[in-house]
Design a protein around this motif. Structure first.
Motif, PDB file in Angstrom:
ATOM      1  N   ASN A  79       0.721  -1.039  -0.011  1.00 21.25           N
ATOM      2  CA  ASN A  79       0.029   0.023   0.101  1.00 21.25           C
ATOM      3  C   ASN A  79       1.074   1.378  -0.078  1.00 21.25           C
ATOM      4  O   ASN A  79       2.027   0.944   0.309  1.00 21.25           O
ATOM      5  CB  ASN A  79      -0.929  -0.069   1.307  1.00 21.25           C
ATOM      6  CG  ASN A  79      -0.236  -0.193   2.423  1.00 21.25           C
ATOM      7  OD1 ASN A  79       0.839   0.202   2.610  1.00 21.25           O
ATOM      8  ND2 ASN A  79      -1.006  -0.704   3.325  1.00 21.25           N
ATOM      9  N   GLN A  83      -2.332   5.412   1.901  1.00 23.16           N
ATOM     10  CA  GLN A  83      -3.193   4.315   2.097  1.00 23.16           C
ATOM     11  C   GLN A  83      -2.995   3.757   3.429  1.00 23.16           C
ATOM     12  O   GLN A  83      -3.793   3.481   4.225  1.00 23.16           O
ATOM     13  CB  GLN A  83      -3.053   3.286   0.973  1.00 23.16           C
ATOM     14  CG  GLN A  83      -3.661   3.559  -0.189  1.00 23.16           C
ATOM     15  CD  GLN A  83      -3.073   2.457  -1.364  1.00 23.16           C
ATOM     16  OE1 GLN A  83      -2.354   2.083  -1.015  1.00 23.16           O
ATOM     17  NE2 GLN A  83      -3.862   2.552  -2.425  1.00 23.16           N
ATOM     18  N   TRP A  84      -1.485   3.786   3.825  1.00 25.08           N
ATOM     19  CA  TRP A  84      -1.289   3.167   5.342  1.00 25.08           C
ATOM     20  C   TRP A  84      -1.664   4.296   6.486  1.00 25.08           C
ATOM     21  O   TRP A  84      -2.391   3.890   7.049  1.00 25.08           O
ATOM     22  CB  TRP A  84       0.394   3.065   5.312  1.00 25.08           C
ATOM     23  CG  TRP A  84       0.725   2.875   6.693  1.00 25.08           C
ATOM     24  CD1 TRP A  84       0.544   2.003   7.784  1.00 25.08           C
ATOM     25  CD2 TRP A  84       1.207   4.065   7.537  1.00 25.08           C
ATOM     26  NE1 TRP A  84       0.980   2.424   8.868  1.00 25.08           N
ATOM     27  CE2 TRP A  84       1.531   3.790   8.866  1.00 25.08           C
ATOM     28  CE3 TRP A  84       1.678   5.456   7.070  1.00 25.08           C
ATOM     29  CZ2 TRP A  84       2.136   4.625   9.769  1.00 25.08           C
ATOM     30  CZ3 TRP A  84       2.403   6.204   7.861  1.00 25.08           C
ATOM     31  CH2 TRP A  84       2.394   5.716   9.419  1.00 25.08           C
ATOM     32  N   GLN A  86      -3.888   6.693   6.150  1.00 28.84           N
ATOM     33  CA  GLN A  86      -5.377   6.827   6.597  1.00 28.84           C
ATOM     34  C   GLN A  86      -6.036   5.546   7.181  1.00 28.84           C
ATOM     35  O   GLN A  86      -6.868   5.501   7.838  1.00 28.84           O
ATOM     36  CB  GLN A  86      -5.944   7.131   5.143  1.00 28.84           C
ATOM     37  CG  GLN A  86      -5.649   8.604   4.510  1.00 28.84           C
ATOM     38  CD  GLN A  86      -6.144   8.696   3.109  1.00 28.84           C
ATOM     39  OE1 GLN A  86      -6.410   7.877   2.269  1.00 28.84           O
ATOM     40  NE2 GLN A  86      -6.092   9.801   2.795  1.00 28.84           N
ATOM     41  N   GLY A  87      -5.516   4.403   6.846  1.00 29.12           N
ATOM     42  CA  GLY A  87      -6.020   3.097   7.305  1.00 29.12           C
ATOM     43  C   GLY A  87      -5.780   2.867   8.704  1.00 29.12           C
ATOM     44  O   GLY A  87      -6.381   2.331   9.368  1.00 29.12           O
ATOM     45  N   SER A 158      -2.948  10.770  -2.781  1.00 30.01           N
ATOM     46  CA  SER A 158      -2.119   9.702  -2.898  1.00 30.01           C
ATOM     47  C   SER A 158      -2.195   9.259  -4.554  1.00 30.01           C
ATOM     48  O   SER A 158      -3.078   9.382  -5.276  1.00 30.01           O
ATOM     49  CB  SER A 158      -3.054   8.495  -2.265  1.00 30.01           C
ATOM     50  OG  SER A 158      -2.645   7.058  -2.998  1.00 30.01           O
ATOM     51  N   ASP A 161      -3.682   6.095  -5.678  1.00 25.86           N
ATOM     52  CA  ASP A 161      -4.759   5.825  -5.916  1.00 25.86           C
ATOM     53  C   ASP A 161      -5.391   6.712  -6.974  1.00 25.86           C
ATOM     54  O   ASP A 161      -6.278   5.817  -7.464  1.00 25.86           O
ATOM     55  CB  ASP A 161      -5.670   6.454  -4.442  1.00 25.86           C
ATOM     56  CG  ASP A 161      -5.552   5.317  -3.540  1.00 25.86           C
ATOM     57  OD1 ASP A 161      -5.092   4.209  -3.661  1.00 25.86           O
ATOM     58  OD2 ASP A 161      -5.784   6.076  -2.102  1.00 25.86           O
TER      59      ASP A 161
END
Length: 257
Positions: A79, A83-84, A86-87, A158, A161
């Motif tokens: 990722n 992504q990391w 926000q996750g 991102s 994304d």
């Protein structure tokens, strides 16, 4: 390990374990000195080390406040930085500082499987976590990806994304190369640290499902901003072990995030 480093490590473990949650005050310097039978100067060095890592506040003349706990980025799945972040519940922002078309260097051409001198897009971005500068990203995008990256807004959070959503370009494979280095003048200015301060560097390459390279990136993280996590097992491994044999060298030692 010196005495102040021992004290810093004990406090670091206490913070990361939740014994001192975010927003909590650390004990006073005199209390810490008494607890570890150390001088206040030694305690002050330990506290300054944690402040340099961003774990505690650095206001002089006041009790130090815990600012954050460990941000752990696992390589168990592929990722992006955004992504990391926000996750796991962090606020991430990004700013394109420059986007330049130029011929690929010999190393970039090799990493991206391009002919020497092929035009690539070289990008510099500054990434923030929870409002603080965390990472400077320098990326060489392959020629066939360049146009799509050029259309993205300056504050695109991102790139990966956006490439997946707008151009159908999806990263399926990644390799990572991690080391440490001292901050140069530009990195120090962008990350608001002293020149020569420690940086964690992750170089990585990402590729499509068919193995076509997308990007070759040099990411430089401010100390204390991210902890990389790698879990492995002797029982589950893609490498077969051969006693007494040397594995042939692999082409390229690069990475991806």
């Amino acid at each position: 390990m010196s005495r102040y480093e021992e004290i810093a490590e004990a406090l670091r473990r206490a913070i990361l374990s939740g014994a001192y949650p975010v927003g909590a005050q650390l004990p006073s310097e005199s209390d810490l000195a008494s607890r570890w039978s150390a001088s206040r100067g030694t305690v002050r060095q330990a506290v300054a080390l944690l402040a340099s890592e961003g774990l505690i506040g650095s206001r002089q003349g006041a009790r130090r406040i815990v600012l954050r706990q460990e941000r752990r980025h696992s390589f168990a799945e592929l990722n992006s930085f955004a992504q990391w972040a926000q996750g796991v519940g962090h606020r991430v922002t990004s700013t394109f500082l420059s986007r330049t078309r130029r011929p690929a260097t010999a190393d970039e051409a090799a990493r991206l499987a391009l002919d020497p001198g092929t035009e690539i897009l070289y990008v510099v971005r500054l990434r923030h976590l929870d409002g603080e500068p965390a990472m400077v990203e320098r990326t060489a995008y392959a020629d066939w990806v360049a146009a799509a990256v050029e259309t993205l807004p300056d504050d695109c959070v991102s790139v990966m994304d956006s490439l997946a959503e707008q151009a159908g370009i999806v990263a399926h494979y990644g390799e990572h190369l991690i080391d440490a280095l001292a901050a140069g003048a530009e990195d120090a200015r962008l990350l608001q640290i002293r020149r020569g301060g420690p940086l964690l560097r992750q170089r990585h390459i990402s590729s499509t499902r068919t193995g076509r390279p997308i990007e070759w990136t040099d990411d430089r993280y401010r100390a204390g901003s991210v902890t990389f996590s790698v879990t492995n097992s002797a029982a589950v491994t893609p490498l077969e072990r051969h006693a007494g044999k040397t594995l042939p060298p692999r082409q390229g030692d690069a990475s991806r995030s």
